[in-house]
Design a protein around this motif. Structure first.
Motif, PDB file in Angstrom:
ATOM      1  N   LYS A 370       0.185   6.467  -4.118  1.00  0.00           N
ATOM      2  CA  LYS A 370      -0.839   5.427  -4.263  1.00  0.00           C
ATOM      3  C   LYS A 370      -0.233   4.206  -4.962  1.00  0.00           C
ATOM      4  O   LYS A 370       0.569   4.347  -5.877  1.00  0.00           O
ATOM      5  N   LEU A 371      -0.697   3.023  -4.535  1.00  0.00           N
ATOM      6  CA  LEU A 371      -0.268   1.760  -5.150  1.00  0.00           C
ATOM      7  C   LEU A 371      -1.384   0.740  -4.955  1.00  0.00           C
ATOM      8  O   LEU A 371      -1.835   0.511  -3.827  1.00  0.00           O
ATOM      9  N   GLY A 372      -1.841   0.128  -6.069  1.00  0.00           N
ATOM     10  CA  GLY A 372      -2.927  -0.847  -5.959  1.00  0.00           C
ATOM     11  C   GLY A 372      -2.991  -1.773  -7.158  1.00  0.00           C
ATOM     12  O   GLY A 372      -2.471  -1.463  -8.241  1.00  0.00           O
ATOM     13  N   VAL A 373      -3.644  -2.952  -6.958  1.00  0.00           N
ATOM     14  CA  VAL A 373      -3.815  -3.957  -8.011  1.00  0.00           C
ATOM     15  C   VAL A 373      -5.293  -4.317  -8.064  1.00  0.00           C
ATOM     16  O   VAL A 373      -5.915  -4.616  -7.036  1.00  0.00           O
ATOM     17  N   ASN A 391     -12.146  -4.051  -6.454  1.00  0.00           N
ATOM     18  CA  ASN A 391     -12.389  -2.661  -6.838  1.00  0.00           C
ATOM     19  C   ASN A 391     -12.093  -1.775  -5.623  1.00  0.00           C
ATOM     20  O   ASN A 391     -12.596  -2.033  -4.526  1.00  0.00           O
ATOM     21  N   TYR A 392     -11.265  -0.729  -5.820  1.00  0.00           N
ATOM     22  CA  TYR A 392     -10.866   0.153  -4.732  1.00  0.00           C
ATOM     23  C   TYR A 392     -11.204   1.598  -5.113  1.00  0.00           C
ATOM     24  O   TYR A 392     -11.058   2.008  -6.273  1.00  0.00           O
ATOM     25  N   SER A 393     -11.621   2.334  -4.114  1.00  0.00           N
ATOM     26  CA  SER A 393     -12.040   3.719  -4.371  1.00  0.00           C
ATOM     27  C   SER A 393     -10.871   4.639  -4.692  1.00  0.00           C
ATOM     28  O   SER A 393     -11.046   5.684  -5.317  1.00  0.00           O
ATOM     29  N   ASN A 394      -9.663   4.304  -4.238  1.00  0.00           N
ATOM     30  CA  ASN A 394      -8.511   5.171  -4.469  1.00  0.00           C
ATOM     31  C   ASN A 394      -7.678   4.736  -5.667  1.00  0.00           C
ATOM     32  O   ASN A 394      -6.528   5.127  -5.800  1.00  0.00           O
ATOM     33  N   ALA A 395      -8.226   3.867  -6.536  1.00  0.00           N
ATOM     34  CA  ALA A 395      -7.497   3.377  -7.704  1.00  0.00           C
ATOM     35  C   ALA A 395      -8.141   3.907  -8.972  1.00  0.00           C
ATOM     36  O   ALA A 395      -9.366   4.001  -9.082  1.00  0.00           O
ATOM     37  N   ARG A 592      -3.087  11.823   5.862  1.00  0.00           N
ATOM     38  CA  ARG A 592      -4.109  10.770   5.760  1.00  0.00           C
ATOM     39  C   ARG A 592      -3.496   9.544   5.085  1.00  0.00           C
ATOM     40  O   ARG A 592      -2.883   9.658   4.029  1.00  0.00           O
ATOM     41  N   ARG A 593      -3.731   8.382   5.707  1.00  0.00           N
ATOM     42  CA  ARG A 593      -3.275   7.105   5.156  1.00  0.00           C
ATOM     43  C   ARG A 593      -4.472   6.183   5.018  1.00  0.00           C
ATOM     44  O   ARG A 593      -5.259   6.017   5.957  1.00  0.00           O
ATOM     45  N   THR A 594      -4.589   5.549   3.835  1.00  0.00           N
ATOM     46  CA  THR A 594      -5.733   4.677   3.533  1.00  0.00           C
ATOM     47  C   THR A 594      -5.214   3.363   2.961  1.00  0.00           C
ATOM     48  O   THR A 594      -4.334   3.372   2.090  1.00  0.00           O
ATOM     49  N   ILE A 595      -5.774   2.259   3.459  1.00  0.00           N
ATOM     50  CA  ILE A 595      -5.466   0.936   2.908  1.00  0.00           C
ATOM     51  C   ILE A 595      -6.774   0.183   2.725  1.00  0.00           C
ATOM     52  O   ILE A 595      -7.602   0.113   3.625  1.00  0.00           O
ATOM     53  N   LEU A 610      -1.152  -8.428  -3.708  1.00  0.00           N
ATOM     54  CA  LEU A 610      -1.976  -8.296  -4.912  1.00  0.00           C
ATOM     55  C   LEU A 610      -3.422  -8.003  -4.580  1.00  0.00           C
ATOM     56  O   LEU A 610      -4.208  -7.678  -5.479  1.00  0.00           O
ATOM     57  N   PHE A 611      -3.785  -8.145  -3.334  1.00  0.00           N
ATOM     58  CA  PHE A 611      -5.175  -7.930  -2.924  1.00  0.00           C
ATOM     59  C   PHE A 611      -5.286  -6.713  -1.999  1.00  0.00           C
ATOM     60  O   PHE A 611      -6.157  -6.657  -1.142  1.00  0.00           O
ATOM     61  N   LYS A 612      -4.378  -5.727  -2.199  1.00  0.00           N
ATOM     62  CA  LYS A 612      -4.385  -4.504  -1.390  1.00  0.00           C
ATOM     63  C   LYS A 612      -4.252  -3.284  -2.299  1.00  0.00           C
ATOM     64  O   LYS A 612      -3.728  -3.367  -3.404  1.00  0.00           O
ATOM     65  N   SER A 613      -4.718  -2.162  -1.772  1.00  0.00           N
ATOM     66  CA  SER A 613      -4.518  -0.860  -2.427  1.00  0.00           C
ATOM     67  C   SER A 613      -4.203   0.158  -1.331  1.00  0.00           C
ATOM     68  O   SER A 613      -4.996   0.353  -0.409  1.00  0.00           O
TER      69      SER A 613
END
Length: 721
Positions: A370-373, A391-395, A592-595, A610-613
């Motif tokens: 996982k990687l997100g900002v 706000n991201y559900s996987n962060a 499973r891959r999620t973006i 910077l606007f992705k997770s």
């Protein structure tokens, strides 16, 4: 001239028989030289064993022919503890008498003399091989051997040829069938009961009722309720009279019979016997057989038995049981007692046991990345600064949860200054505490690495950001080997695990002062339920249920409800004894891959990251279940299994214990149980390997066996006296 030719012919004719005859006069001659002369004279081949040594003395008072010379040679060899064993091709092996029984040689071989040591097989037709062996054993020579072959009912004899001929003649006189056979039908008594009594009388050697003939055999015929008696005429007559007398006495026997069971359960056997005599099965026995205590009050009345000749003839018979002694009580005529006794005998047998072993293997690999900002921009009330956040559900941790807790704390706190005194007042503390608890939980549940910062922009604006990155790779190899031992056609269960509480209901009153919750206990762990059924051919039919369960965790944070992992197989299979089959399994490969991203802003090259997770997970699971049933038919099989399992546990304790320290399992068995450790029964005695063929080496080798070949026969000169 003619007279001269006739005289020469007469001299030649007269000289031929003289040249073919030999005169022996040996005094302490070397035995090997004697064998050499015998080969020259008789024209036969001899193989001399290296152990043949010694001196011989042979004196004849007249000339001997070749056949007479050979017989004298064999007698001399026999007198000096040597034997001449016929070999293939007409040769003879000269060796010491010890071990001669292991050398093959048939009495029907060409040129076999009475002094040859040979092996013969005598097949028997009437008498038993063991009985013939006991009769012929005293007649064998000290170096001979007699063995009985029970399967082929024959004798294997290794001895001198003349002794074997004598024993064959004796066997021919003994192996004659002079016995009589008679069939005795029984009306009142059981065939097996009478046969057992007569057999014990014969075996004990008693003389009651006119004497018990030892040469008589009695066999019970269950299908016709009769006896087969075989033996000499007088013995058969006496046994027949005894059987008929016992059958007549059985007609006036007691009408009540008690049969004690050895292996069967009286409660399960009673309904079967009651149906055979037309009696309604007992309700208590039926409920005990089915194992349901509640079935007794609601049990319907037993249906009337079908009218058959058998049921009509058994009217008035009563069958019941005595629970304390596991016994069946039969009240009725003698023929009913005999019939039910035969049924009980066939059913009351020791059943085989079945060991069911299972291997459960689960290999899984769970990889995640996982990687997100996340960022947040906001201002104080009345500052007219817009609010923005990602706000991201996987962060995790969640930036809105953390910001909400901080904002609630700021808004619920009021600071006032009166006459130079500063006072801080906090309002809505309950909501503020709940948001703070949620923020702490979000931070504690975060995995991997994360970093964040927050700062003021000007006087009224706040900017914050959280960067999270996590990479995990979990590999597991779970191996379970449950096993259970049970009787044939008997259900068995095995559970290794825990009982956990599962909430099934909850209720609250209007004023929240009378709340209650119902809980049900559920088994979690490794469970094995099996019911084996051995077929006539040796295959095993398994009714099987295999379950492996574990606790995965709560449904949600702060929830008391649990998630259970369960792997269950319920099936019926047929397996041969000792075979391993794959009962079932699962091969699962899940990727499973999620973006998650912000539209438009995430498309900016470089800055759009910077606007992705991003998140990626790969779960691969291999689950297999193997089953192996093994039939234990005897006590030796059970002892072998106990010794194997005991030895494995003991070996593990030795491996993990201190050197020289006694394993604790040995100490418990010795001190607590007062017994000895299980030991596997010894294997059957291995049959000794037959002796190999004799080593034959040409005369050029002087250190081994010597082969003597015949040479031209020359007339021997008369030795000097």
């Amino acid at each position: 001239m003619k007279r001269t030719l006739l005289a020469a012919a007469a001299l030649i004719a007269a000289a031929q028989p003289i040249a073919a005859q030999q005169v022996l006069n040996l005094r302490d001659a070397d035995v090997r030289a004697f064998i050499q002369d015998a080969a020259r004279v008789t024209g036969r081949n001899f193989v001399i064993d290296p152990r043949v040594q010694g001196k011989v003395s042979v004196v004849t008072d007249r000339a001997l022919s070749k056949s007479e010379y050979f017989e004298l040679f064999l007698s001399t060899v026999r007198a000096n503890s040597l034997v001449a064993v016929p070999l293939t091709g007409g040769a003879f092996r000269i060796q010491p008498i010890e071990g001669a029984a292991t050398i093959p040689g048939r009495i029907g071989s060409a040129g076999v003399s009475a002094n040859n040591f040979v092996t013969d097989v005598i097949r028997l037709r009437s008498i038993d091989a063991q009985a013939a062996l006991d009769s012929l054993r005293p007649l064998a020579s000290p170096q001979g051997s007699i063995t009985a072959n029970r399967n082929a009912n024959s004798l294997i004899i290794a001895d001198y040829a003349d002794n074997i001929r004598r024993m064959r003649m004796l066997v021919g006189q003994l192996d004659r069938d002079n016995s009589n056979t008679r069939l005795v039908p029984l009306k009142n008594a059981g065939a097996r009961e009478i046969a057992s009594a007569l057999t014990q009388l014969i075996g004990s050697g008693g003389t009651g009722q006119g004497g018990a003939p030892t040469g008589v055999s009695v066999v019970a015929v269950d299908s016709g309720n009769a006896l087969l008696i075989r033996g000499d005429a007088s013995g058969v007559a006496r046994m027949t009279a005894l059987a008929e007398d016992l059958d007549r006495r059985a007609a006036n026997a007691s009408e009540i019979r008690v049969i004690f069971l050895e292996y069967a359960d009286a409660a399960k056997l009673l309904p079967v016997l009651q149906q055979l005599v037309g009696q309604a099965p007992d309700v208590a026995a039926t409920s005990a057989t089915t194992g349901s205590a509640a079935a007794a009050p609601s049990a319907a009345p037993a249906a009337a038995p079908v009218a058959t000749p058998a049921s009509r003839s058994t009217t008035g018979s009563i069958v019941t049981r005595y629970e304390g002694a596991n016994a069946i009580i039969i009240a009725g005529p003698a023929d009913v007692q005999r019939t039910l006794g035969e049924v009980i005998r066939q059913l009351d047998t020791r059943r085989d046991q079945v060991l069911v072993e299972a291997i459960i293997v689960e290999i899984s690999n769970d990889a995640a990345r996982k990687l997100g900002v996340q960022f947040l921009l906001g201002g104080k009330p009345g500052s007219n600064i817009p609010f923005a956040a990602t706000n991201y559900s996987n962060a995790a941790p969640n930036i809105l949860t953390v910001a909400g807790a901080i904002g609630a704390r700021e808004l619920s706190t009021t600071t006032t200054t009166v006459n130079g005194t500063t006072t801080t007042t906090t309002q809505n503390t309950e909501i503020s505490d709940q948001l703070a608890e949620a923020a702490v939980s979000s931070i504690l549940n975060a995995g991997g690495g994360f970093a964040g910062f927050a700062d003021k922009i000007g006087k009224n604006a706040i900017f914050g950001a959280i960067i999270n990155a996590v990479q995990s790779d979990t590999k597991s190899n779970i191996l379970s080997t449950p096993s259970v031992l049970t009787l044939d056609n008997q259900e068995a269960k095995l559970l290794v695990g825990q009982e956990i509480p599962i909430t099934t209901g909850q209720a609250l009153s209007n004023n929240f002062d009378n709340q209650f919750r119902t809980v049900q206990r559920q088994n979690v762990g490794v469970q094995l339920e099996v019911k084996p059924q051995i077929n006539a051919g040796g295959a095993i039919k398994l009714f099987l249920k295999q379950e492996v369960s574990s606790i995965a965790g709560p449904v949600t944070n702060g929830s008391a409800d649990l998630i259970l992992n369960k792997r269950q197989i319920e099936t019926t299979v047929t397996v041969d004894d000792g075979d391993i089959i794959a009962l079932g399994g699962l091969l699962d490969d899940n990727e499973r891959r999620t973006i998650e991203r912000i539209p438009l802003l995430s498309d900016i090259p470089g800055l759009g990251e910077l606007f992705k997770s991003r998140s990626r997970s790969h779960v691969k699971t291999n689950l297999m279940v193997f089953i192996r049933p093994t039939i234990l038919r005897s006590r030796q099989d059970s002892e072998r299994l106990a010794a194997q399992r005991y030895g494995y546990i003991r070996g593990e304790q030795v491996r993990f214990g201190k050197p020289g320290e006694e394993p604790s399992i040995d100490e418990l068995v010795r001190d607590y149980m007062g017994a000895t450790a299980p030991v596997a029964p010894p294997p059957p005695a291995a049959t000794a390997a037959p002796a190999g063929p004799p080593e034959i080496i040409t005369p050029s080798v002087t250190t081994s066996s010597q082969v003597v070949r015949p040479v031209d026969v020359q007339p021997s000169k008369k030795p000097k006296q």
